[in-house]
Motif scaffolding. Structure first.
Motif, PDB file in Angstrom:
ATOM      1  N   UNK A  90       0.769  -1.298  -0.005  1.00  0.00           N
ATOM      2  CA  UNK A  90      -0.048  -0.182  -0.027  1.00  0.00           C
ATOM      3  C   UNK A  90       0.888   1.202  -0.011  1.00  0.00           C
ATOM      4  N   UNK A  91       2.111   1.283   0.755  1.00  0.00           N
ATOM      5  CA  UNK A  91       2.788   2.288   0.520  1.00  0.00           C
ATOM      6  C   UNK A  91       3.308   2.531  -0.793  1.00  0.00           C
ATOM      7  N   UNK A  92       3.823   1.563  -1.452  1.00  0.00           N
ATOM      8  CA  UNK A  92       4.391   1.777  -2.758  1.00  0.00           C
ATOM      9  C   UNK A  92       3.385   2.214  -3.628  1.00  0.00           C
ATOM     10  N   UNK A  93       2.381   1.860  -3.482  1.00  0.00           N
ATOM     11  CA  UNK A  93       0.908   2.147  -4.282  1.00  0.00           C
ATOM     12  C   UNK A  93       0.699   3.686  -4.217  1.00  0.00           C
ATOM     13  N   UNK A  97       1.015   6.687  -6.890  1.00  0.00           N
ATOM     14  CA  UNK A  97       0.007   7.744  -7.265  1.00  0.00           C
ATOM     15  C   UNK A  97       0.316   9.256  -6.972  1.00  0.00           C
ATOM     16  N   UNK A  98       1.106   9.364  -6.059  1.00  0.00           N
ATOM     17  CA  UNK A  98       1.585  10.576  -5.434  1.00  0.00           C
ATOM     18  C   UNK A  98       2.560  11.248  -6.730  1.00  0.00           C
ATOM     19  N   UNK A  99       3.333  10.183  -7.470  1.00  0.00           N
ATOM     20  CA  UNK A  99       4.195  10.585  -8.479  1.00  0.00           C
ATOM     21  C   UNK A  99       3.375  11.156  -9.668  1.00  0.00           C
ATOM     22  N   UNK A 100       2.319  10.293  -9.961  1.00  0.00           N
ATOM     23  CA  UNK A 100       1.684  10.576 -11.037  1.00  0.00           C
ATOM     24  C   UNK A 100       0.761  11.901 -10.706  1.00  0.00           C
ATOM     25  N   UNK A 101       0.291  12.254  -9.647  1.00  0.00           N
ATOM     26  CA  UNK A 101      -0.386  13.422  -9.484  1.00  0.00           C
ATOM     27  C   UNK A 101       0.660  14.907  -9.508  1.00  0.00           C
ATOM     28  N   UNK A 103       3.334  14.733 -11.399  1.00  0.00           N
ATOM     29  CA  UNK A 103       3.789  14.907 -12.950  1.00  0.00           C
ATOM     30  C   UNK A 103       2.496  15.639 -13.539  1.00  0.00           C
ATOM     31  N   UNK A 104       1.241  15.251 -13.264  1.00  0.00           N
ATOM     32  CA  UNK A 104       0.294  15.829 -14.045  1.00  0.00           C
ATOM     33  C   UNK A 104      -0.024  17.425 -13.435  1.00  0.00           C
ATOM     34  N   UNK A 105       0.428  17.654 -12.316  1.00  0.00           N
ATOM     35  CA  UNK A 105       0.243  18.933 -12.026  1.00  0.00           C
ATOM     36  C   UNK A 105       1.599  20.134 -12.367  1.00  0.00           C
ATOM     37  N   UNK A 106       2.573  19.224 -12.787  1.00  0.00           N
ATOM     38  CA  UNK A 106       3.754  20.060 -13.233  1.00  0.00           C
ATOM     39  C   UNK A 106       3.749  20.522 -14.685  1.00  0.00           C
ATOM     40  N   UNK A 107       3.844  21.813 -14.899  1.00  0.00           N
ATOM     41  CA  UNK A 107       3.789  22.373 -16.406  1.00  0.00           C
ATOM     42  C   UNK A 107       4.903  21.733 -17.287  1.00  0.00           C
ATOM     43  N   UNK A 108       4.367  21.488 -18.446  1.00  0.00           N
ATOM     44  CA  UNK A 108       5.267  20.922 -19.229  1.00  0.00           C
ATOM     45  C   UNK A 108       6.023  21.769 -19.992  1.00  0.00           C
TER      46      UNK A 108
END
Length: 247
Positions: A90-93, A97-101, A103-108
């Protein structure tokens, strides 16, 4: 019993051991004693109300801190019992998810945005032709020219071609031409779409190929439009009125 005016009043039924009151038609009420105790008696209603107001003014709300603390301890114990330890999976999951969020919030970077596919890119089937290649194709008789400027602009001046090689279809009339099926007779030809500066012709090319179903390999938009055609020194047909005005 008797009411305030001396009228006999029937006794109301008793409920449990509680004393009950009922109005007798005046400022007094009949008080019914608890079960097994005495007879009905008259009391002064105004006195009862005044006594209640006086007692309510002196009323102070208080609570037992020990009882409240016990209740809180009980709630805490129930909450702690419902908590389960987080497993390593669960910690790894959660970390993923934290990394995905993030990355999505970081301007390209801008260069990544420039690589996004556009409807006007060659990889999406959009094709352009230079005025030089258009001139050569017209000279060989291998292409038709559709000028999408207004009829007034087309009549004032237009690219010089053989009469059967050029036609004026204003962009604003595209929908009517499509509904009438007139575009279908041009499907077998290679078409060059020309406007004033090459902007509207790009839109027209996308509409012809993506919306009206013409072959994307046979439709080109003319880069720079007729302005670039004129600046490149290629022939232009003008009306007599326009010639006289410029002379």
């Amino acid at each position: 019993g008797r009411g305030a005016a001396g009228v006999m009043v029937p006794v109301l039924p008793r409920v449990g051991g509680h004393r009950h009151l009922r109005r007798t038609g005046s400022s007094t009420v009949s008080a019914l004693p608890p079960e097994g105790g005495g007879r009905e008696r008259e009391v002064d209603l105004e006195s009862l109300l005044r006594q209640g107001r006086e007692e309510s003014e002196d009323f102070v709300f208080s609570f037992d801190e020990d009882d409240v603390r016990d209740d809180l301890d009980w709630i805490d114990s129930k909450f702690e019992a419902s908590i389960k330890p987080i497993t390593e999976d669960e910690k790894e999951s959660l970390a993923e998810k934290s990394k995905e969020i993030e990355a999505a919030a970081t301007p390209r970077p801008r260069e990544e945005e420039d690589h996004l596919e556009s409807a006007y890119s060659e990889s999406m089937g959009f094709k352009a032709i230079s005025v030089q290649d258009l001139h050569d194709s017209l000279a060989r008789g291998s292409m038709l020219l559709i000028d999408i400027r207004s009829r007034d602009e087309y009549n004032r001046y237009r690219a010089r071609t053989f009469p059967w090689q050029s036609i004026n279809i204003p962009f604003g009339e595209f929908s009517a031409w499509n509904r009438s099926g007139e575009f279908q007779k041009y499907k077998r030809f290679k078409l060059a779409i020309m406007c004033t500066r090459g902007e509207m012709s790009a839109q027209a090319t996308v509409r012809l190929t993506r919306v009206y179903g013409l072959d994307g390999d046979k439709v080109r938009h003319v880069e720079g439009g007729i302005n670039r055609w004129v600046l490149s020194g290629f022939g232009v047909e003008q009306t007599d009125l326009l010639k006289d005005k410029w002379v």
